[in-house]
Design a protein around this motif. Structure first.
Motif, PDB file in Angstrom:
ATOM      1  N   LEU A  48       5.136   3.056  -2.992  1.00  0.00           N
ATOM      2  CA  LEU A  48       4.855   1.708  -3.470  1.00  0.00           C
ATOM      3  C   LEU A  48       6.053   1.129  -4.207  1.00  0.00           C
ATOM      4  O   LEU A  48       6.410  -0.047  -4.025  1.00  0.00           O
TER       5      LEU A  48
ATOM      6  N   VAL B   3       1.739   1.730   2.892  1.00  0.00           N
ATOM      7  CA  VAL B   3       1.477   1.039   1.627  1.00  0.00           C
ATOM      8  C   VAL B   3       0.592  -0.175   1.864  1.00  0.00           C
ATOM      9  O   VAL B   3      -0.372  -0.412   1.130  1.00  0.00           O
ATOM     10  N   VAL B   4       0.879  -0.946   2.893  1.00  0.00           N
ATOM     11  CA  VAL B   4       0.058  -2.128   3.189  1.00  0.00           C
ATOM     12  C   VAL B   4      -1.345  -1.707   3.597  1.00  0.00           C
ATOM     13  O   VAL B   4      -2.334  -2.351   3.201  1.00  0.00           O
TER      14      VAL B   4
ATOM     15  N   ARG C  92      -3.046   0.749   2.530  1.00  0.00           N
ATOM     16  CA  ARG C  92      -3.829   1.143   1.364  1.00  0.00           C
ATOM     17  C   ARG C  92      -4.489  -0.038   0.676  1.00  0.00           C
ATOM     18  O   ARG C  92      -5.542   0.106   0.079  1.00  0.00           O
ATOM     19  N   PHE C  93      -3.887  -1.226   0.778  1.00  0.00           N
ATOM     20  CA  PHE C  93      -4.403  -2.387   0.063  1.00  0.00           C
ATOM     21  C   PHE C  93      -5.223  -3.332   0.937  1.00  0.00           C
ATOM     22  O   PHE C  93      -5.870  -4.229   0.418  1.00  0.00           O
ATOM     23  N   ILE C  94      -5.180  -3.156   2.236  1.00  0.00           N
ATOM     24  CA  ILE C  94      -5.999  -3.975   3.136  1.00  0.00           C
ATOM     25  C   ILE C  94      -7.212  -3.146   3.531  1.00  0.00           C
ATOM     26  O   ILE C  94      -7.077  -2.084   4.129  1.00  0.00           O
TER      27      ILE C  94
END
Length: 74
Positions: free
Chosen positions: A5, A68-69, A71-73
């Motif tokens: 991150l 990383v993306v 994990r947040f979507i």
């Protein structure tokens, strides 16, 4: 904070500061804020590289970005 991150945040900061630097130079101003942002982004990238054993290779960066993306979507 996870080193993946941190790497992605640093790279995004560096990439987003480039247009600001270009704009400041084209208008004849000094790029003060852009310089601070690029230093902060570079520091985050260096910190992420030193925290991960073995560091990162250029081939790994797109995979790290997707992880990383993802994990947040939801």
């Amino acid at each position: 904070m996870d080193s993946d991150l941190t790497l992605i945040i640093g790279l995004v900061l560096v990439i987003l500061s480039i247009p600001s630097i270009m704009s400041a130079f084209s208008e004849g101003h000094t790029p003060r804020v852009a310089s601070v942002v690029i230093i902060a982004g570079g520091a985050l990238v260096v910190w992420a590289i030193t925290q991960k054993p073995g560091g990162y290779s250029l081939i790994e960066i797109p995979d790290v970005f997707v992880r990383v993306v993802a994990r947040f979507i939801p």
